[in-house]
Motif scaffolding. Structure first.
Motif, PDB file in Angstrom:
ATOM      1  N   GLY A 417       0.807  -1.200   0.000  1.00  0.00           N
ATOM      2  CA  GLY A 417       0.000   0.000   0.000  1.00  0.00           C
ATOM      3  C   GLY A 417       0.842   1.252   0.000  1.00  0.00           C
ATOM      4  N   ASN A 470      -9.446   2.510  -1.203  1.00  0.00           N
ATOM      5  CA  ASN A 470      -9.542   1.060  -1.017  1.00  0.00           C
ATOM      6  C   ASN A 470     -10.909   0.646  -0.467  1.00  0.00           C
ATOM      7  N   LEU A 484      -5.054   3.599   3.322  1.00  0.00           N
ATOM      8  CA  LEU A 484      -4.024   3.239   2.339  1.00  0.00           C
ATOM      9  C   LEU A 484      -3.379   1.874   2.590  1.00  0.00           C
ATOM     10  N   SER A 487      -4.632  -1.914   1.105  1.00  0.00           N
ATOM     11  CA  SER A 487      -4.669  -2.308  -0.304  1.00  0.00           C
ATOM     12  C   SER A 487      -4.512  -3.816  -0.432  1.00  0.00           C
ATOM     13  N   THR A 492      -3.651  -0.109  -4.948  1.00  0.00           N
ATOM     14  CA  THR A 492      -4.423   0.882  -4.218  1.00  0.00           C
ATOM     15  C   THR A 492      -5.483   1.458  -5.152  1.00  0.00           C
TER      16      THR A 492
END
Length: 507
Positions: A417, A470, A484, A487, A492
């Motif tokens: 991520g 996400n 973040l 992911s 992402t």
């Protein structure tokens, strides 16, 4: 007999020891550069194909075609660009006239360089892309991540998660000769893999496409121009030193392979010169020796670390020499030396005529630009200049562009991520009035975009309202930070809305 047996046994033990030592010392595959991987893969598997002079391209086509892929993109164009007879964005990539901000689908080509999925294509193929889909030779469809893009050379590196992919052997574009047979391989006009043949009709050709594209205003700049009548000025850092060929190249070939008769990659097809938008006999490819440096920088840093001499120059010809009242009509006339640049430190002066680079004669801008374009900040180059009728050798240490962040973006190396800093943007909570305007209950406003970071490469517009990261709704910077790391598979996904148009970005 016993003696023969001992010899065989010794040979077997020696071979086993050699293999064991190689495996022990073998470098980590993930740390190897693209060039190193190519050397390992082809060291013991040389291509046995007909010589350059042969007109039988069957084996070369069979070797190359599986490693040329079809690239399909969904993208949002925020620029305002007018078409032209030499407009690679439109002529090679489809479309025409002024570009719309609405998402569009387009297609181009790419070339697989490593079995683990690094693919080279053109910057304009993936520029502004929201989604990059690659169709492999076995008809599999995989989503690609953009590793790096460079509008100055029109090159891009993308990556797909796959293994044991077919690849093309990288050749040596310096050895390419005018008149040599070449093949262009790609996906023109939405056809399947197509191979065309021709010859190299010129080298080190500059046609001004990249410079014109760099001068085109973005949508925001165009709107500002309509209000104020002023457009921003830009420095032209483009590098054009194309291989020109008469092999048929059409829209969709962009990013595909130009190979010699041995099936070795010598160029990346990038542009056509056409009044009609289709092939009229002039195609242009980026030399692979220039591309290699750019691609290695993408893989290592995520951006290009480019070295500069720190001078501006004009190619000499008979007319310009007459204006300057000088006798020389070959070389590059230095008309400005940048303070604190590498050229100034080496003693280059205005009025010098650059005649050689590392002992090789130069006649035009591409001769110098391509050679310097292969170098990095800190590299040294010997320039031979003509001053007061005398040749003088000057050793120049190239300097970098301080505006470029050369720290490798972790998004290009990790699959856990992205982070806020990697996105390269500033945010502010959306006001209730803005949420009401767009008919949403959550959102974070993008207030600024940092050059060279993820949002810039994805062409995320300033003023966009980020709705989800996400799959999670966001209302603050902290919400973005928390979302973040969630992911999946290293991808992402961010959704948002701007000017009543919804966007989804995956990287």
């Amino acid at each position: 007999m016993k003696r023969i047996g001992l010899i065989v046994l010794a040979a077997f033990i020696g071979g086993a020891a050699s293999i064991g030592a190689y495996k022990f010392l073998e470098p980590n595959d993930a740390e190897m550069s693209i060039s190193e991987k190519q050397q390992v893969l082809f060291a013991n598997n040389p291509l046995k194909v007909s010589s350059t002079g042969s007109v039988d391209f069957v084996q070369a086509a069979a070797i190359v075609s599986p490693a040329v892929v079809h690239i399909r993109t969904t993208f949002s164009s925020s620029g305002s660009k007018e078409g032209s007879p030499l407009d690679m964005m439109e002529e090679l990539f489809g479309g025409g006239g002024r570009r719309s901000r609405a998402p569009r689908a387009a297609s181009g080509s790419g070339v697989i360089l490593t079995p683990d999925g690094y693919i080279v294509t053109n910057n304009h193929v993936v520029e502004n892309s929201q989604k990059v889909e690659v169709v492999l030779s076995d008809r599999r469809k995989v989503i690609a991540k953009v590793i790096g893009t460079d509008p100055n050379t029109d090159l891009a590196l993308i990556k797909v998660e796959a293994t044991d992919l077919p690849i093309i052997k990288i050749g040596n574009s310096d050895q390419v000769q005018v008149g040599e047979w070449v093949l262009a391989v790609g996906f023109p006009l939405d056809l399947q893999t197509t191979v065309t043949a021709g010859i190299v009709s010129a080298k080190a050709r500059s046609i001004g496409i990249l410079a014109r594209q760099q001068q085109q205003p973005t949508q925001d700049e165009y709107e500002e121009y309509q209000r104020t009548g002023k457009l921003p000025s830009r420095t032209n850092n483009s590098i054009e030193s194309y291989i020109q060929t008469d092999a048929a190249i059409n829209p969709g070939n962009s990013g595909g392979a130009l190979v010699n008769a041995n099936g070795e990659l010598i160029g990346i097809n990038a542009a056509i010169a056409s009044q009609s938008g289709t092939n009229e006999g002039y195609g242009f490819a980026i030399p692979i020796n220039l591309a290699k440096k750019i691609l290695e920088d993408f893989k290592k840093y995520g951006v290009v670390k480019r070295g500069y001499i720190g001078v501006t120059f004009v190619p000499l010809d008979a007319d310009y020499a007459q204006q300057l009242k000088i006798n020389d009509i070959n070389g590059l006339y230095v008309n400005e030396v940048m303070p604190n640049g590498g050229g100034a430190a080496a003693g280059i002066k205005k009025g010098d005529i650059i005649k050689k680079v590392d002992g090789i004669l130069i006649y035009d801008s591409p001769d110098l630009q391509e050679k310097i374009g292969r170098m990095s900040p800190g590299d040294k180059v010997k320039l031979t200049v003509l001053r007061d009728g005398q040749l003088k050798d000057l050793n120049v240490t190239l300097k970098g562009d301080k505006s470029v962040n050369v720290t490798k973006p972790e998004v290009a190396a990790k699959s856990t991520g992205a982070t806020i800093s990697q996105l390269g943007a500033t945010f502010a909570p959306a006001s209730e009035a803005m949420k009401t305007k767009f008919g949403v209950k959550s959102g974070v406003l993008v207030t600024g975009i940092e050059k060279g970071k993820v949002f810039d490469s994805l062409d995320v517009p300033r003023g966009m309202l980020i709705l989800t990261v996400n799959g999670r709704a966001v209302n603050s910077v902290k919400d973005i930070e928390d979302a973040l790391p969630t992911s999946k598979n290293g991808m992402t996904t961010i959704s948002g809305i701007a000017e009543n148009q919804k966007f989804t970005f995956s990287f």
